[in-house]
Design an enzyme around this catalytic site. Structure first.
Site, PDB file in Angstrom:
ATOM      1  N   ASP A   1      63.934  22.897  27.669  1.00 25.25           N
ATOM      2  CA  ASP A   1      63.820  22.492  26.464  1.00 25.25           C
ATOM      3  C   ASP A   1      63.644  23.398  25.342  1.00 25.25           C
ATOM      4  OD1 ASP A   1      63.297  20.630  24.080  1.00 25.25           O
ATOM      5  OD2 ASP A   1      61.626  21.108  24.381  1.00 25.25           O
ATOM      6  N   SER A   2      64.747  23.335  23.867  1.00 27.24           N
ATOM      7  CA  SER A   2      64.516  24.208  23.275  1.00 27.24           C
ATOM      8  C   SER A   2      63.287  24.891  22.823  1.00 27.24           C
ATOM      9  CB  SER A   2      65.468  23.425  21.989  1.00 27.24           C
ATOM     10  OG  SER A   2      63.916  22.847  21.480  1.00 27.24           O
TER      11      SER A   2
ATOM     12  N   TYR B   1      67.351  23.819  18.809  1.00 26.63           N
ATOM     13  CA  TYR B   1      68.798  23.494  18.918  1.00 26.63           C
ATOM     14  C   TYR B   1      69.319  22.292  18.272  1.00 26.63           C
ATOM     15  CZ  TYR B   1      68.381  25.412  23.782  1.00 26.63           C
ATOM     16  OH  TYR B   1      68.109  25.583  24.852  1.00 26.63           O
ATOM     17  N   GLY B   2      68.481  21.481  17.529  1.00 25.59           N
ATOM     18  CA  GLY B   2      69.287  20.538  16.253  1.00 25.59           C
ATOM     19  C   GLY B   2      69.842  20.658  15.427  1.00 25.59           C
TER      20      GLY B   2
ATOM     21  N   CYS C   1      64.933  17.351  26.453  1.00 22.84           N
ATOM     22  CA  CYS C   1      65.586  18.104  25.315  1.00 22.84           C
ATOM     23  C   CYS C   1      66.420  16.340  24.466  1.00 22.84           C
ATOM     24  CB  CYS C   1      66.102  18.991  25.299  1.00 22.84           C
ATOM     25  SG  CYS C   1      66.471  19.478  23.101  1.00 22.84           S
ATOM     26  N   ASN C   2      66.814  15.628  24.118  1.00 21.34           N
ATOM     27  CA  ASN C   2      67.743  15.194  23.756  1.00 21.34           C
ATOM     28  C   ASN C   2      68.258  15.695  23.298  1.00 21.34           C
ATOM     29  OD1 ASN C   2      66.195  11.984  23.132  1.00 21.34           O
ATOM     30  ND2 ASN C   2      64.800  13.434  22.871  1.00 21.34           N
ATOM     31  N   THR C   3      68.730  16.860  22.673  1.00 23.33           N
ATOM     32  CA  THR C   3      69.446  16.903  21.660  1.00 23.33           C
ATOM     33  C   THR C   3      70.165  17.704  23.103  1.00 23.33           C
ATOM     34  OG1 THR C   3      67.989  17.758  20.560  1.00 23.33           O
ATOM     35  CG2 THR C   3      70.078  19.207  20.458  1.00 23.33           C
TER      36      THR C   3
ATOM     37  N   GLU D   1      55.992  23.596  16.736  1.00 18.16           N
ATOM     38  CA  GLU D   1      56.308  25.439  17.859  1.00 18.16           C
ATOM     39  C   GLU D   1      54.795  25.720  17.432  1.00 18.16           C
ATOM     40  OE1 GLU D   1      58.795  26.304  19.982  1.00 18.16           O
ATOM     41  OE2 GLU D   1      59.163  24.849  20.346  1.00 18.16           O
TER      42      GLU D   1
ATOM     43  N   CYS E   1      63.211  12.627  19.953  1.00 16.40           N
ATOM     44  CA  CYS E   1      63.248  14.257  19.873  1.00 16.40           C
ATOM     45  C   CYS E   1      62.305  14.062  20.791  1.00 16.40           C
ATOM     46  CB  CYS E   1      63.184  15.429  18.622  1.00 16.40           C
ATOM     47  SG  CYS E   1      62.654  16.967  18.656  1.00 16.40           S
ATOM     48  N   THR E   2      61.463  15.207  21.985  1.00 15.82           N
ATOM     49  CA  THR E   2      60.718  15.190  22.388  1.00 15.82           C
ATOM     50  C   THR E   2      59.296  16.042  21.876  1.00 15.82           C
ATOM     51  OG1 THR E   2      61.643  17.370  23.685  1.00 15.82           O
ATOM     52  CG2 THR E   2      61.792  15.506  24.976  1.00 15.82           C
ATOM     53  N   HIS E   3      59.663  17.355  20.847  1.00 15.71           N
ATOM     54  CA  HIS E   3      58.515  17.534  20.297  1.00 15.71           C
ATOM     55  C   HIS E   3      58.023  16.759  19.583  1.00 15.71           C
ATOM     56  CE1 HIS E   3      60.948  21.050  20.574  1.00 15.71           C
ATOM     57  NE2 HIS E   3      59.829  22.384  19.911  1.00 15.71           N
TER      58      HIS E   3
HETATM   59  N1  DGL Z   1      62.975  18.684  21.898  1.00 11.89           N
HETATM   60  C1  DGL Z   1      64.122  18.495  21.633  1.00 11.89           C
HETATM   61  C2  DGL Z   1      64.698  17.514  21.393  1.00 11.89           C
HETATM   62  O1  DGL Z   1      64.050  16.329  22.337  1.00 11.89           O
HETATM   63  C3  DGL Z   1      65.321  19.180  20.443  1.00 11.89           C
HETATM   64  C4  DGL Z   1      64.151  20.445  19.174  1.00 11.89           C
HETATM   65  C5  DGL Z   1      65.691  21.370  18.197  1.00 11.89           C
HETATM   66  O2  DGL Z   1      66.041  21.978  18.882  1.00 11.89           O
HETATM   67  O3  DGL Z   1      65.907  21.050  17.749  1.00 11.89           O
HETATM   68  O4  DGL Z   1      66.455  17.498  21.059  1.00 11.89           O
END
Ligand code: DGL
Length: 265
Positions: A11-12, A43-44, A74-76, A153, A185-187
């Site tokens: 993931d990011s 990553y977003g 990570c969805n992104t 984070e 988003c996994t976060h």
């Molecule tokens: N955790 C990531 C997701 O599921 C993205 C968070 C990021 O880096 O912007 O999309």
């Protein structure tokens, strides 16, 4: 036969730990290697090309460690890189994830669904295709959430600043009477209690961590690559970026004593 090779997860940042815990619960005998690309987060707000470059770098690192499957937690990164990664390694099980629009549109009672996700996910062709397929009979309202992954984070799951930011993103969805909200988003999965508190108990929250773990299990079974219960599984954690607080965030979110090793550059 037991396949003791590891499963690679990336993931990011620490958001993918919300997926890792589902994998750990479902597959207790697997050895899991987790990479947090925190040095290149978020990553977003990066381009699809930049995310792809990082996804290839992390995948190569994991494959050098003999991983038998990859999970893009990570969805992104899935939106930007799942297709090229699968093209590069057609025989490798690669499990990606996307916002749970399909189950959300099935679950809504009043026909209004909200999606919290990154700018990159919401702008992706993959997400547009998802809306095309499932968003026709239901109002799907999308809400990009810049700054929210950074709260996670930092391990700030319920500070006044996190509350205020999250509330500002939820209000448009709540004012439109969304009765289902997708944590895309996994976060954001780590902010579930706060989202529920701010949105109210009538609003249903949906994420895809458990579905990803189930899909990984199916793929490992299909490839005859499960680790059998000869010994308990374990985890190792890698991070890019040399931020001193990362171990504290890891232990806070993973609920165990665990440490990051710095990824090679
Ligand atoms: N955790 C990531 C997701 O599921 C993205 C968070 C990021 O880096 O912007 O999309």
């Amino acid at each position: 036969m037991s396949d003791q090779r590891p499963v690679g997860v990336f993931d990011s940042g620490v958001g993918g730990l919300s997926v890792l815990r589902e994998i750990r619960a479902r597959l207790p005998h697997e050895y899991l290697i987790y990479c947090a690309d925190s040095g290149f987060a978020p990553y977003g707000s990066r381009s699809a090309e930049e995310i792809c470059e990082r996804a290839f770098f992390l995948s190569q690192f994991l494959l050098q460690r003999s991983c038998k499957a990859l999970v893009i937690a990570c969805n992104t990164a899935t939106a930007a890189a799942a297709a090229p990664l699968r093209q590069q390694w057609p025989d490798l099980p690669i499990i990606g994830m996307e916002p749970a629009v399909k189950p959300a549109t099935a679950a809504t009672r009043n026909g209004v669904v909200g999606v919290l996700a990154t700018v990159g996910t919401l702008a992706s062709a993959r997400f547009a295709a998802l809306l095309d397929t499932f968003g026709n009979d239901v109002d799907v309202l999308t809400q990009p959430c810049p700054g929210l992954m950074e709260c996670v984070e930092r391990g700030e799951l319920d500070t006044p600043a996190t509350r205020a930011l999250l509330d500002s993103y939820l209000q448009p969805l709540l004012q439109a009477h969304a009765d289902v909200i997708v944590l895309g988003c996994t976060h954001y999965v780590f902010l579930r209690s706060l989202v529920q508190e701010l949105a109210g108990s009538d609003v249903r929250l949906i994420d895809t961590g458990a579905a990803v773990a189930a899909q990984l299990e199916r793929k490992l079974i299909a490839a005859s690559a499960l680790a059998l219960p000869q010994r308990p599984g374990n985890e190792s954690f890698w991070v890019s970026g040399n931020d001193a607080h990362m171990d504290a965030t890891l232990q806070f979110l993973w609920h165990e004593k665990a440490f990051f090793t710095l990824l090679p550059t």
